[in-house]
Design a protein around this motif. Structure first.
Motif, mmCIF file in Angstrom:
data_model
loop_
_atom_site.group_PDB
_atom_site.id
_atom_site.type_symbol
_atom_site.label_atom_id
_atom_site.label_comp_id
_atom_site.label_asym_id
_atom_site.label_seq_id
_atom_site.Cartn_x
_atom_site.Cartn_y
_atom_site.Cartn_z
ATOM 1 N N ASN A 25 4.258 -16.259 -11.210
ATOM 2 C CA ASN A 25 2.985 -16.607 -10.575
ATOM 3 C C ASN A 25 2.618 -15.717 -9.396
ATOM 4 O O ASN A 25 1.554 -15.883 -8.804
ATOM 5 N N LEU A 26 3.489 -14.793 -9.026
ATOM 6 C CA LEU A 26 3.208 -13.932 -7.883
ATOM 7 C C LEU A 26 2.291 -12.775 -8.267
ATOM 8 O O LEU A 26 2.378 -12.241 -9.374
ATOM 9 N N ASP A 27 1.419 -12.398 -7.335
ATOM 10 C CA ASP A 27 0.545 -11.252 -7.561
ATOM 11 C C ASP A 27 1.344 -9.960 -7.455
ATOM 12 O O ASP A 27 2.320 -9.871 -6.716
ATOM 13 N N CYS A 28 0.901 -8.961 -8.179
ATOM 14 C CA CYS A 28 1.506 -7.632 -8.089
ATOM 15 C C CYS A 28 0.743 -6.823 -7.057
ATOM 16 O O CYS A 28 -0.487 -6.738 -7.107
ATOM 17 N N ASN A 29 1.471 -6.218 -6.092
ATOM 18 C CA ASN A 29 0.817 -5.357 -5.097
ATOM 19 C C ASN A 29 1.454 -3.974 -5.005
ATOM 20 O O ASN A 29 1.201 -3.231 -4.062
ATOM 21 N N PHE A 31 5.671 -7.062 -3.235
ATOM 22 C CA PHE A 31 6.306 -6.758 -1.959
ATOM 23 C C PHE A 31 5.917 -7.817 -0.932
ATOM 24 O O PHE A 31 4.748 -8.174 -0.796
ATOM 25 N N GLU A 32 6.929 -8.267 -0.194
ATOM 26 C CA GLU A 32 6.688 -9.319 0.785
ATOM 27 C C GLU A 32 5.800 -8.829 1.920
ATOM 28 O O GLU A 32 4.884 -9.531 2.357
ATOM 29 N N HIS A 33 6.056 -7.616 2.398
ATOM 30 C CA HIS A 33 5.307 -7.112 3.553
ATOM 31 C C HIS A 33 4.804 -5.678 3.406
ATOM 32 O O HIS A 33 3.826 -5.319 4.059
ATOM 33 N N LEU A 34 5.460 -4.857 2.620
ATOM 34 C CA LEU A 34 5.157 -3.427 2.613
ATOM 35 C C LEU A 34 3.692 -3.133 2.314
ATOM 36 O O LEU A 34 3.137 -2.144 2.795
ATOM 37 N N TRP A 35 3.044 -3.992 1.553
ATOM 38 C CA TRP A 35 1.641 -3.778 1.201
ATOM 39 C C TRP A 35 0.748 -3.631 2.428
ATOM 40 O O TRP A 35 -0.329 -3.023 2.376
ATOM 41 N N ALA A 92 10.865 -8.753 -8.257
ATOM 42 C CA ALA A 92 10.575 -8.106 -9.536
ATOM 43 C C ALA A 92 9.644 -8.976 -10.365
ATOM 44 O O ALA A 92 9.899 -10.169 -10.561
ATOM 45 N N LEU A 93 8.571 -8.383 -10.848
ATOM 46 C CA LEU A 93 7.627 -9.101 -11.714
ATOM 47 C C LEU A 93 7.780 -8.682 -13.169
ATOM 48 O O LEU A 93 7.162 -9.284 -14.054
ATOM 49 N N THR A 94 8.572 -7.635 -13.397
ATOM 50 C CA THR A 94 8.859 -7.175 -14.753
ATOM 51 C C THR A 94 10.305 -6.711 -14.805
ATOM 52 O O THR A 94 10.969 -6.569 -13.775
ATOM 53 N N LEU A 109 1.158 1.500 -3.757
ATOM 54 C CA LEU A 109 0.715 0.225 -3.213
ATOM 55 C C LEU A 109 -0.773 0.053 -3.466
ATOM 56 O O LEU A 109 -1.556 0.995 -3.355
ATOM 57 N N PHE A 110 -1.168 -1.155 -3.773
ATOM 58 C CA PHE A 110 -2.579 -1.449 -4.001
ATOM 59 C C PHE A 110 -2.829 -2.920 -3.695
ATOM 60 O O PHE A 110 -1.881 -3.717 -3.547
#
Length: 697
Positions: free
Chosen positions: A622-626, A543-547, A591-593, A670-671
């Motif tokens: 390469n993006l982190d999952c949040n 997520f760009e900002h929601l985290w 989407a990471l998956t 969210l994490f």
């Protein structure tokens, strides 16, 4: 069952070494529809209130923080430049951030008030670890309770006020009364206020997409034949003036036609140099910029932070934001979830022509705003009235739900289902709330339809639909017990949307299954049940900002915030579930998956045993999952074309933005960002308890 639940409770209490810190409470289980006795921390409400005060996304707002600091610094310097002490009052200090900024820039005295006790205690700790305990006095009171003078909370009136008492509607948190009281009782005559003023902007648009959240549409078949007409009571209703706050920047610009470009309509002077007006109306006479239907007002505001007007904080959407032109130089438009934009629905649509003169009426009382539009120069009192819903629709259902009722894709799938399965012998029981579309089955030849509508207002609306469309083969049940009165041997179909007013998370609508279970023994084996299957799906997202709404601060503008993070985390662990509901179309994510099927539930023959599923999301890129996004697909009759999804509306491509359904809320966990290759998860569904849990590890 009641005794069994109590025995299970006491058994669990022994394992938990039950103490006076836990209590029994009754809580509605949205999945089963029953009030369950559960064990809960006796301070649960307290912790929930603390957790909900997690305004970390506000403190993640770097532009907001820096503009406040610059304005505070300028105010202190201005007082010192004229030979005065800088005596600062911080109303609603929260973490103490603004007070610490004032201390950092040389304020001579600082008084901070905070009425919410746990936050006030937290502010004391934060102020101490940052070394300002001798410079800032924290008072656990509302500003309206502060006393001034010898023996009072404040020795003398202050000459600088810093505060942030604003919401999406600007004045909804009582800003007018807060400033008014402060100037009368707590501030010197020529004090400096940060911010010094605010301006509200309005943009009039034609936006059928937004109007879907407000007005119910007639129902037609694929040939354009009218099946169900919306009652006049709904069509003629002025709607509700309640603010609809959304992230307007995520609304496609192609979805609206601008009738009037953004213009300032209301200004609020916080400086105290002009009287505070608690009820007011303004009229802007303007010419339409395009042909179209004036349907909706987009609203936002900006703050003038300093006296000179050099520091402006804007909440405008991207197309109207003052920073938009600078974006090419790397300036990003700030993201805010604490101050979004708002949509107001005009009481009546007006068809206008380009260059036609129209009059926008902008009104407010102490806490809220509303708007009206007229072509007539002779303004009547009705144009100033705050619209009140009289049809019941706008107070019974959320904006999201009203939009869902209008969803064309969903309507077509139900029509396809009815065309295939409804005939002159069909006797149908509908187990849903507000499924007015089910009335089309009556028009398509069903012998009899029984609606279960336990909500009084929803039932009233349904009766309006039935009477307006002269339907005689429909009966409405006010309680499930009334179903005992019908002849179940004639029932051929059980139908659910499914949707229930009590539902929050996507799978809460499995209440359909529990209602169905209560009547299964009365039904024949040939009864058709729709939907036939529920598939819970998930996807790993960056997520760009929601985290930010759940992310620890650690530091904010150089100040340590550990105690705030600890306070929120401890209370959240007690009061919050892992998964919360969010309208994800408003929150961009990559989407990471691919879509992952977590579990498939047979709704016709539900296994009444505990179900546990382990699986993994395998991340790409390469993006982190949040965060993990979750939703439900409802398979109406087993055919691929009749699947109603509450998730993505187009194929998900790894590495690309996800396009979410705009008429439902998804579940999201969210994490903190995880730079990993896969995320393992466990999904549990206990049918007997009516509980669903989702955890990752």
């Amino acid at each position: 069952m009641f005794i069994k639940n109590w025995l299970r409770l006491f058994s669990s209490l022994k394992k938990e070494k039950f103490s006076t810190m836990n209590v029994f409470i009754q809580k509605l289980n949205p999945i089963t529809g029953a009030n369950d006795w559960i064990v809960q921390n006796e301070d649960y409400d307290y912790h929930q209130e603390v957790a909900r005060s997690a305004f970390a996304d506000m403190l993640h707002d770097t532009e907001r923080n820096q503009l406040y600091e610059q304005a505070i610094k300028a105010a202190i310097e201005k007082m010192h430049a004229v030979g005065k002490r800088a005596n600062v009052l911080d109303i609603g200090t929260g973490t103490g951030l603004l007070s610490m900024m004032a201390a950092k820039h040389g304020a001579d005295s600082i008084v901070a008030c905070e009425a919410f006790k746990p936050m006030g205690e937290c502010a004391l700790k934060i102020i101490a670890i940052n070394g300002f305990q001798d410079k800032i006095k924290v008072i656990p009171k509302r500003s309206t309770q502060l006393t001034v003078g010898d023996g009072g909370d404040i020795k003398e009136r202050c000459n600088i006020l810093v505060t942030e008492v604003f919401d999406t509607e600007l004045i909804g948190e009582g800003a007018l009364s807060t400033f008014n009281h402060a100037h009368k009782n707590l501030l010197e005559k020529d004090s400096i206020v940060v911010p010094t003023s605010a301006t509200i902007y309005a943009q009039i648009v034609e936006c059928p997409l937004a109007q879907n959240w407000n007005k119910i549409k007639d129902i037609f078949n694929d040939d354009g034949e009218l099946l169900i007409r919306v009652p006049d009571s709904i069509n003629n209703c002025l709607g509700s003036a309640a603010v609809h706050d959304i992230q307007l920047s995520q609304l496609p610009q192609s979805s609206f036609n601008t009738i009037i470009s953004p213009l300032p309509v209301l200004r609020f002077d916080w400086s105290g140099k002009t009287p505070f007006i608690f009820e007011r109306s303004t009229i802007n006479t303007i010419k339409s910029e395009a042909d179209g239907k004036a349907q909706v007002v987009f609203m936002w505001w900006d703050l003038q932070m300093d006296i000179e007007g050099k520091l402006i904080l804007s909440c405008a959407p991207h197309w109207a934001h003052p920073l938009t032109k600078k974006k090419k130089n790397g300036v990003e438009i700030p993201w805010r979830d604490h101050w979004m934009q708002a949509v107001y629905y005009l009481p009546q649509e007006i068809i206008v022509k380009k260059d036609q003169e129209i009059h926008l009426i902008s009104c407010h009382d102490e806490y809220s705003l509303w708007f009206n539009l007229t072509e007539n120069l002779k303004i009547t009192d009705v144009h100033y009235l705050n619209p009140v819903c009289e049809c019941g629709l706008h107070v019974t259902f959320s904006r999201t739900r009203i939009g869902q009722m209008n969803d064309t894709r969903q309507r077509k799938k139900f029509l396809s289902l009815f065309d295939k399965h409804v005939n002159s012998n069909s006797v149908i029981i509908i187990l849903s709330d507000g499924f007015y579309f089910g009335l089309t089955a009556a028009k398509l030849g069903a012998k009899k339809i029984y609606f279960t509508e336990t909500n009084h207002m929803s039932r009233r609306i349904l009766h309006d639909f039935i009477n307006h469309n002269n339907l005689e083969n429909v009966e409405v049940m006010s309680s499930l017990n009334q179903l005992k009165e019908i002849d179940f041997t004639e029932v051929t179909m059980i139908l659910g949307e499914p949707y229930f007013i009590s539902s929050i998370l996507p799978w809460d609508n499995l209440l359909f299954v529990y209602l169905l279970k209560g009547m299964r023994k009365f039904l024949s084996n040939t009864v058709q049940i729709f939907p036939v299957k529920a598939v819970i799906k998930g996807i790993a997202v960056h997520f760009e900002h929601l985290w930010k709404i759940r992310s620890p601060l650690k530091t904010c503008e150089g100040f340590l915030m550990k105690h705030f993070d600890d306070l929120i985390e401890d209370s959240s662990n007690i009061s919050d579930d892992n998964v919360e509901a969010q309208p994800l179309w408003e929150y961009p994510g990559i989407a990471l998956t691919k879509e992952t099927e977590i579990v498939s539930l047979d709704l016709v023959n539900v296994p009444e045993t505990a179900l546990k599923v382990n699986g993994s999301f395998f991340l790409h890129g390469n993006l982190d999952c949040n965060g993990i996004a979750l939703w439900v697909e409802w398979h109406l009759d087993g055919t691929p074309k009749n699947i109603i999804s509450t998730g993505p509306v187009s194929a998900v491509e790894v590495g690309q933005k996800i396009n979410w359904d705009m008429y439902t809320r998804q579940g999201v966990w969210l994490f903190p960002s995880k730079a990993v290759k896969n995320i393992d998860y466990t999904f549990k569904f206990d049918f007997n308890e009516g509980s669903i849990s989702f955890t990752s590890h």
